[in-house]
Design a protein around this motif. Structure first.
Motif, PDB file in Angstrom:
ATOM      1  N   LEU A  49       0.837  -1.206   0.000  1.00  0.00           N
ATOM      2  CA  LEU A  49       0.000   0.000   0.000  1.00  0.00           C
ATOM      3  C   LEU A  49       0.870   1.254   0.000  1.00  0.00           C
ATOM      4  O   LEU A  49       0.562   2.244  -0.696  1.00  0.00           O
ATOM      5  N   GLU A  50       1.943   1.239   0.761  1.00  0.00           N
ATOM      6  CA  GLU A  50       2.832   2.402   0.792  1.00  0.00           C
ATOM      7  C   GLU A  50       3.511   2.614  -0.559  1.00  0.00           C
ATOM      8  O   GLU A  50       3.676   3.757  -1.012  1.00  0.00           O
ATOM      9  N   GLN A  51       3.906   1.531  -1.217  1.00  0.00           N
ATOM     10  CA  GLN A  51       4.521   1.670  -2.531  1.00  0.00           C
ATOM     11  C   GLN A  51       3.518   2.171  -3.565  1.00  0.00           C
ATOM     12  O   GLN A  51       3.862   2.988  -4.435  1.00  0.00           O
ATOM     13  N   LEU A  52       2.282   1.693  -3.498  1.00  0.00           N
ATOM     14  CA  LEU A  52       1.261   2.174  -4.422  1.00  0.00           C
ATOM     15  C   LEU A  52       0.993   3.667  -4.221  1.00  0.00           C
ATOM     16  O   LEU A  52       0.735   4.400  -5.181  1.00  0.00           O
ATOM     17  N   GLU A  53       1.071   4.117  -2.981  1.00  0.00           N
ATOM     18  CA  GLU A  53       0.906   5.551  -2.730  1.00  0.00           C
ATOM     19  C   GLU A  53       2.089   6.326  -3.288  1.00  0.00           C
ATOM     20  O   GLU A  53       1.917   7.436  -3.831  1.00  0.00           O
ATOM     21  N   GLU A  54       3.296   5.783  -3.178  1.00  0.00           N
ATOM     22  CA  GLU A  54       4.463   6.437  -3.759  1.00  0.00           C
ATOM     23  C   GLU A  54       4.338   6.548  -5.276  1.00  0.00           C
ATOM     24  O   GLU A  54       4.799   7.526  -5.881  1.00  0.00           O
ATOM     25  N   HIS A  55       3.703   5.559  -5.904  1.00  0.00           N
ATOM     26  CA  HIS A  55       3.485   5.582  -7.354  1.00  0.00           C
ATOM     27  C   HIS A  55       2.266   6.408  -7.748  1.00  0.00           C
ATOM     28  O   HIS A  55       1.909   6.456  -8.935  1.00  0.00           O
ATOM     29  N   ASN A  56       1.622   7.035  -6.758  1.00  0.00           N
ATOM     30  CA  ASN A  56       0.453   7.889  -6.992  1.00  0.00           C
ATOM     31  C   ASN A  56      -0.739   7.114  -7.531  1.00  0.00           C
ATOM     32  O   ASN A  56      -1.636   7.691  -8.152  1.00  0.00           O
ATOM     33  N   ALA A  57      -0.782   5.805  -7.278  1.00  0.00           N
ATOM     34  CA  ALA A  57      -1.943   5.011  -7.680  1.00  0.00           C
ATOM     35  C   ALA A  57      -3.062   5.105  -6.659  1.00  0.00           C
ATOM     36  O   ALA A  57      -4.242   5.002  -7.016  1.00  0.00           O
ATOM     37  N   ILE A  58      -2.704   5.312  -5.385  1.00  0.00           N
ATOM     38  CA  ILE A  58      -3.688   5.448  -4.309  1.00  0.00           C
ATOM     39  C   ILE A  58      -3.229   6.561  -3.376  1.00  0.00           C
ATOM     40  O   ILE A  58      -2.103   7.073  -3.482  1.00  0.00           O
ATOM     41  N   ALA A  59      -4.110   6.904  -2.467  1.00  0.00           N
ATOM     42  CA  ALA A  59      -3.767   7.824  -1.382  1.00  0.00           C
ATOM     43  C   ALA A  59      -4.298   7.233  -0.086  1.00  0.00           C
ATOM     44  O   ALA A  59      -5.429   6.748  -0.027  1.00  0.00           O
ATOM     45  N   LEU A  60      -3.478   7.262   0.971  1.00  0.00           N
ATOM     46  CA  LEU A  60      -3.845   6.725   2.274  1.00  0.00           C
ATOM     47  C   LEU A  60      -4.246   7.884   3.190  1.00  0.00           C
ATOM     48  O   LEU A  60      -3.571   8.927   3.222  1.00  0.00           O
ATOM     49  N   TYR A  61      -5.333   7.686   3.925  1.00  0.00           N
ATOM     50  CA  TYR A  61      -5.857   8.746   4.787  1.00  0.00           C
ATOM     51  C   TYR A  61      -6.100   8.214   6.195  1.00  0.00           C
ATOM     52  O   TYR A  61      -6.383   7.021   6.395  1.00  0.00           O
ATOM     53  N   CYS A  62      -6.042   9.138   7.129  1.00  0.00           N
ATOM     54  CA  CYS A  62      -6.424   8.866   8.514  1.00  0.00           C
ATOM     55  C   CYS A  62      -7.783   9.513   8.730  1.00  0.00           C
ATOM     56  O   CYS A  62      -7.869  10.739   8.895  1.00  0.00           O
ATOM     57  N   LEU A  63      -8.823   8.709   8.696  1.00  0.00           N
ATOM     58  CA  LEU A  63     -10.185   9.223   8.817  1.00  0.00           C
ATOM     59  C   LEU A  63     -10.810   8.747  10.117  1.00  0.00           C
ATOM     60  O   LEU A  63     -10.517   7.643  10.600  1.00  0.00           O
ATOM     61  N   GLU A  64     -11.663   9.586  10.661  1.00  0.00           N
ATOM     62  CA  GLU A  64     -12.379   9.209  11.879  1.00  0.00           C
ATOM     63  C   GLU A  64     -13.386   8.101  11.557  1.00  0.00           C
ATOM     64  O   GLU A  64     -14.102   8.156  10.552  1.00  0.00           O
ATOM     65  N   THR A  65     -13.425   7.112  12.407  1.00  0.00           N
ATOM     66  CA  THR A  65     -14.341   5.999  12.224  1.00  0.00           C
ATOM     67  C   THR A  65     -14.747   5.455  13.580  1.00  0.00           C
ATOM     68  O   THR A  65     -13.944   5.468  14.538  1.00  0.00           O
ATOM     69  N   SER A  66     -15.979   5.004  13.655  1.00  0.00           N
ATOM     70  CA  SER A  66     -16.481   4.405  14.896  1.00  0.00           C
ATOM     71  C   SER A  66     -16.307   2.898  14.909  1.00  0.00           C
ATOM     72  O   SER A  66     -16.706   2.233  15.864  1.00  0.00           O
ATOM     73  N   ASN A  67     -15.714   2.363  13.836  1.00  0.00           N
ATOM     74  CA  ASN A  67     -15.521   0.923  13.734  1.00  0.00           C
ATOM     75  C   ASN A  67     -14.136   0.578  14.277  1.00  0.00           C
ATOM     76  O   ASN A  67     -13.115   0.917  13.658  1.00  0.00           O
ATOM     77  N   PRO A  68     -14.054  -0.085  15.406  1.00  0.00           N
ATOM     78  CA  PRO A  68     -12.730  -0.396  15.976  1.00  0.00           C
ATOM     79  C   PRO A  68     -11.918  -1.341  15.093  1.00  0.00           C
ATOM     80  O   PRO A  68     -10.683  -1.315  15.133  1.00  0.00           O
ATOM     81  N   ARG A  69     -12.584  -2.144  14.293  1.00  0.00           N
ATOM     82  CA  ARG A  69     -11.864  -3.059  13.404  1.00  0.00           C
ATOM     83  C   ARG A  69     -11.104  -2.276  12.338  1.00  0.00           C
ATOM     84  O   ARG A  69      -9.978  -2.630  11.991  1.00  0.00           O
ATOM     85  N   GLU A  70     -11.705  -1.236  11.806  1.00  0.00           N
ATOM     86  CA  GLU A  70     -11.034  -0.428  10.795  1.00  0.00           C
ATOM     87  C   GLU A  70      -9.807   0.270  11.370  1.00  0.00           C
ATOM     88  O   GLU A  70      -8.818   0.479  10.659  1.00  0.00           O
ATOM     89  N   VAL A  71      -9.868   0.613  12.658  1.00  0.00           N
ATOM     90  CA  VAL A  71      -8.711   1.235  13.307  1.00  0.00           C
ATOM     91  C   VAL A  71      -7.614   0.208  13.566  1.00  0.00           C
ATOM     92  O   VAL A  71      -6.431   0.443  13.300  1.00  0.00           O
ATOM     93  N   SER A  72      -8.001  -0.949  14.079  1.00  0.00           N
ATOM     94  CA  SER A  72      -7.008  -1.964  14.433  1.00  0.00           C
ATOM     95  C   SER A  72      -6.317  -2.540  13.200  1.00  0.00           C
ATOM     96  O   SER A  72      -5.167  -2.985  13.297  1.00  0.00           O
TER      97      SER A  72
END
Length: 221
Positions: free
Chosen positions: A178-201
């Protein structure tokens, strides 16, 4: 009878064959030639030249057509996502690895024409990435999963969905991909607020950006 007297083998003459019955010729007898190929009139040279041209075109036609299509696809490739039908909404469940092959073989006969056509493009892409190193192969595999998941919603998709879609990929390997794909500008990773603890973990812990939980697709496969 005198021993010096010759023995008569057949004193009667051979009777002609019955009407309608043709006597077979002895094996050593040569039959007359009914048609002499040398008597056929020669083929005009324009006809021979035309036959040669058509034979060459028939021999080269299919390879040239395939080469032209392959070159056109290489020079101006279309994104794989444009060949795929819309996936079911919010498809995020885990697919057991040991059942993938058998499920696929059986479900091919149940595919709609749109999915059957899409499978042909996916198979060609999969055959291409099989020749790549494992690290590059994983990048394409992860990008394809993100492409399909992102087609279900306009919002960024949780990283947890990608982990559920690729359960056989180790967490560290998926984080690196995922980090390499972001470096290639194919994706972007975000820190978004979520109430789902699974998405955080199941997010990616970054010392500078915090816990990255969601993915935005920028360039689909």
């Amino acid at each position: 009878m005198d021993k010096d007297e010759p023995t008569v083998v057949c004193a009667s003459s051979i009777a002609p064959p019955a009407s309608g019955v043709r006597a077979s010729a002895p094996p050593e007898e040569k039959r007359d030639t009914l048609y002499d190929p040398r008597c056929r009139p020669p083929i005009p040279w324009p006809r021979r030249a035309l036959d040669l041209v058509f034979a060459i075109l028939a021999f080269l036609g299919a390879p040239l057509r395939r080469a032209r299509e392959h070159l056109a696809a290489r020079l101006d490739p279309q994104p794989l996502a444009s060949f795929l039908p819309p996936p079911p909404l919010h498809r995020k469940g885990e697919i057991p690895l040991e059942q993938i092959g058998e499920i696929l073989l059986h479900n091919i006969f149940r595919l709609s024409p749109a999915y059957l056509s899409a499978a042909e493009h996916v198979i060609r892409e999969a055959q291409y990435i099989q020749r790549l190193p494992d690290s590059e192969k994983l990048l394409v595999f992860v990008l394809f999963a993100i492409t399909r998941l992102s087609a279900t919603t306009r919002e960024p998709v949780p990283i947890a969905w990608v982990r559920a879609r690729l359960p056989e990929v180790r967490r560290t390997d998926l984080n690196r991909a995922l980090e390499q794909l972001e470096e290639h500008n194919a994706i972007a990773l975000y820190c978004l607020e979520t109430s789902n603890p699974r998405e955080v973990s199941l997010g990616i812990s970054n010392p500078v950006r915090g816990c990255l939980t969601h993915i935005e697709l920028r360039h689909p496969l």
